[in-house]
Design an enzyme around this catalytic site. Sequence first.
Site, PDB file in Angstrom:
ATOM      1  N   ASP A  30     -16.067  69.096   8.005  1.00 44.60           N
ATOM      2  CA  ASP A  30     -16.544  70.252   7.241  1.00 44.60           C
ATOM      3  C   ASP A  30     -17.032  71.325   8.212  1.00 44.60           C
ATOM      4  OD1 ASP A  30     -17.662  70.558   4.045  1.00 44.60           O
ATOM      5  OD2 ASP A  30     -18.434  71.954   5.557  1.00 44.60           O
ATOM      6  N   HIS A 100     -11.466  67.347  -3.343  1.00 43.82           N
ATOM      7  CA  HIS A 100     -11.875  66.867  -2.023  1.00 43.82           C
ATOM      8  C   HIS A 100     -13.025  65.889  -2.174  1.00 43.82           C
ATOM      9  CE1 HIS A 100     -13.828  70.726  -2.905  1.00 43.82           C
ATOM     10  NE2 HIS A 100     -14.907  70.269  -2.282  1.00 43.82           N
ATOM     11  N   ILE A 101     -13.041  64.913  -1.303  1.00 44.51           N
ATOM     12  CA  ILE A 101     -14.121  63.925  -1.257  1.00 44.51           C
ATOM     13  C   ILE A 101     -14.937  64.201  -0.005  1.00 44.51           C
ATOM     14  CG2 ILE A 101     -14.717  61.476  -1.174  1.00 44.51           C
ATOM     15  CD1 ILE A 101     -11.921  60.881  -2.345  1.00 44.51           C
ATOM     16  N   HIS A 102     -16.213  64.487  -0.215  1.00 48.07           N
ATOM     17  CA  HIS A 102     -17.119  64.638   0.931  1.00 48.07           C
ATOM     18  C   HIS A 102     -17.513  63.240   1.410  1.00 48.07           C
ATOM     19  CE1 HIS A 102     -18.300  68.974   0.153  1.00 48.07           C
ATOM     20  NE2 HIS A 102     -17.904  68.653  -1.060  1.00 48.07           N
TER      21      HIS A 102
HETATM   22  P1  AMP Z   1     -17.389  72.035  -2.408  1.00 43.22           P
HETATM   23  O1  AMP Z   1     -18.629  72.891  -2.468  1.00 43.22           O
HETATM   24  O2  AMP Z   1     -17.583  70.652  -2.936  1.00 43.22           O
HETATM   25  O3  AMP Z   1     -16.212  72.743  -3.046  1.00 43.22           O
HETATM   26  O4  AMP Z   1     -17.066  71.824  -0.870  1.00 43.22           O
HETATM   27  C1  AMP Z   1     -16.315  72.710  -0.123  1.00 43.22           C
HETATM   28  C2  AMP Z   1     -16.617  72.416   1.319  1.00 43.22           C
HETATM   29  O5  AMP Z   1     -15.636  73.036   2.116  1.00 43.22           O
HETATM   30  C3  AMP Z   1     -17.978  72.952   1.809  1.00 43.22           C
HETATM   31  O6  AMP Z   1     -18.768  71.869   2.277  1.00 43.22           O
HETATM   32  C4  AMP Z   1     -17.600  73.923   2.915  1.00 43.22           C
HETATM   33  O7  AMP Z   1     -18.515  73.910   3.993  1.00 43.22           O
HETATM   34  C5  AMP Z   1     -16.225  73.405   3.331  1.00 43.22           C
HETATM   35  N1  AMP Z   1     -15.351  74.383   3.957  1.00 43.22           N
HETATM   36  C6  AMP Z   1     -15.116  75.654   3.560  1.00 43.22           C
HETATM   37  N2  AMP Z   1     -14.226  76.241   4.379  1.00 43.22           N
HETATM   38  C7  AMP Z   1     -13.875  75.316   5.300  1.00 43.22           C
HETATM   39  C8  AMP Z   1     -12.990  75.297   6.417  1.00 43.22           C
HETATM   40  N3  AMP Z   1     -12.267  76.398   6.757  1.00 43.22           N
HETATM   41  N4  AMP Z   1     -12.895  74.183   7.156  1.00 43.22           N
HETATM   42  C9  AMP Z   1     -13.613  73.081   6.839  1.00 43.22           C
HETATM   43  N5  AMP Z   1     -14.472  73.026   5.788  1.00 43.22           N
HETATM   44  C10 AMP Z   1     -14.599  74.117   5.032  1.00 43.22           C
END
Ligand code: AMP
Length: 114
Positions: A30, A100-102
């Site tokens: 991330d 996406h899975i965190h």
């Molecule tokens: P969500 O809020 O569950 O939709 O998570 C989206 C995640 O994507 C967040 O934790 C962001 O920090 C991450 N994110 C956004 N842009 C990028 C990127 N270019 N590369 C890696 N992670 C990203």
Amino acid sequence: MEKTLFEKIADKEIPATLIYEDEHCIAFRDIAPAAPVHILLIPRKPLPSIESASPEDAQLLAHLMLKVGDIARQEGLVDGGFRSVINSGRDGAQTVPHLHIHILAGRPLLWPPG
Ligand code: AMP
């Protein structure tokens, strides 16, 4: 349909720190980590969210779940523990409309989440 940010990452059009990939999914770090370890695991198939999956996605979803464990082992997260989270929609704080899975680890994580 315009590609999502995560489709662009999966297609290597936008750089990311990849930690795993196969024909069905890709995992990368991330960009704004919420914990010392913060990995995102996504399907290559552009499902907007978990509730948009259908029974035909069952095998893909199972594959993703198994990969969570594989990635946790690969990254040495099993001993300390980790958390897997799928955000969905406004109240779920989803910001990228691509499933996406965190995978979060590296510090004690609070429960319930904020
Ligand atoms: P969500 O809020 O569950 O939709 O998570 C989206 C995640 O994507 C967040 O934790 C962001 O920090 C991450 N994110 C956004 N842009 C990028 C990127 N270019 N590369 C890696 N992670 C990203």
